[in-house]
Write an enzyme that holds these catalytic residues in place. Sequence first.
Site, PDB file in Angstrom:
ATOM      1  N   GLU A 189       0.822  -1.209   0.000  1.00 39.97           N
ATOM      2  CA  GLU A 189       0.000   0.000   0.000  1.00 39.97           C
ATOM      3  C   GLU A 189       0.859   1.264   0.000  1.00 39.97           C
ATOM      4  O   GLU A 189       0.582   2.225  -0.717  1.00 39.97           O
ATOM      5  CB  GLU A 189      -0.920   0.027   1.221  1.00 39.97           C
ATOM      6  CG  GLU A 189      -1.854  -1.164   1.337  1.00 39.97           C
ATOM      7  CD  GLU A 189      -1.293  -2.292   2.196  1.00 39.97           C
ATOM      8  OE1 GLU A 189      -0.119  -2.698   1.996  1.00 39.97           O
ATOM      9  OE2 GLU A 189      -2.031  -2.782   3.072  1.00 39.97           O
TER      10      GLU A 189
ATOM     11  N   CYS B  46      -2.849  -2.917   7.368  1.00 37.14           N
ATOM     12  CA  CYS B  46      -2.447  -2.771   8.766  1.00 37.14           C
ATOM     13  C   CYS B  46      -2.665  -1.322   9.217  1.00 37.14           C
ATOM     14  O   CYS B  46      -3.021  -0.445   8.433  1.00 37.14           O
ATOM     15  CB  CYS B  46      -0.984  -3.158   8.930  1.00 37.14           C
ATOM     16  SG  CYS B  46       0.168  -1.970   8.200  1.00 37.14           S
TER      17      CYS B  46
ATOM     18  N   CYS C 201      -0.631   1.374   7.264  1.00 38.06           N
ATOM     19  CA  CYS C 201      -1.117   1.629   5.906  1.00 38.06           C
ATOM     20  C   CYS C 201      -2.438   2.379   5.911  1.00 38.06           C
ATOM     21  O   CYS C 201      -2.640   3.283   5.096  1.00 38.06           O
ATOM     22  CB  CYS C 201      -1.221   0.316   5.141  1.00 38.06           C
ATOM     23  SG  CYS C 201       0.404  -0.415   4.813  1.00 38.06           S
TER      24      CYS C 201
END
Length: 177
Positions: free
Chosen positions: A56, A84, A87
């Site tokens: 990402e 996560c 990100c």
Amino acid sequence: MLAEDEVYMRLALDLAAQAAAEGEVPVGALVVRDGQILGQGWNRPISTCDATAHAEIVALRDASRVCGNYRLPGATLYVTIEPCTMCVGAMIHARIERIVFGAPEPKAGALVSRLNLAAADHWNHRVQTTGGVCMEEAAEVMQRFFQLRREQARAERSDRERSDPESRNSDKAGPDK
């Protein structure tokens, strides 16, 4: 889910395959706005020695270079696995309009699995989320990758034990061995 979501997710799955080919955890991502791919990336923390080189983040950096701005309003980020915390935070700061992910990430997912950061009321930007696009394929890519890793680790252990029978006991032995 929009009609184009599956098309872009399949492209992200192709990028995940690139990560796997490089020995990285197979996650792929793209940033799309108005039908144009602005940025793409795959996991690269191992090869770049950069803990932030998640798919990402790599895709956001690529898109920001193309646009000449770190803010990407109106863009959608497609990623094969639920992002996560790091990100999701980066996507919010980049003003991503929508996050589309494939499979949930039960250990570290920050949108539905462990946290719901997109719904937190302290952000000055709201991001829409859609999950489950090509979910089975995305989950299978991850499962295959980690199954292969486990098999490789078992084979390496077995090879070590064959070449050095004493190593069998070294894992079980205490500090006195």
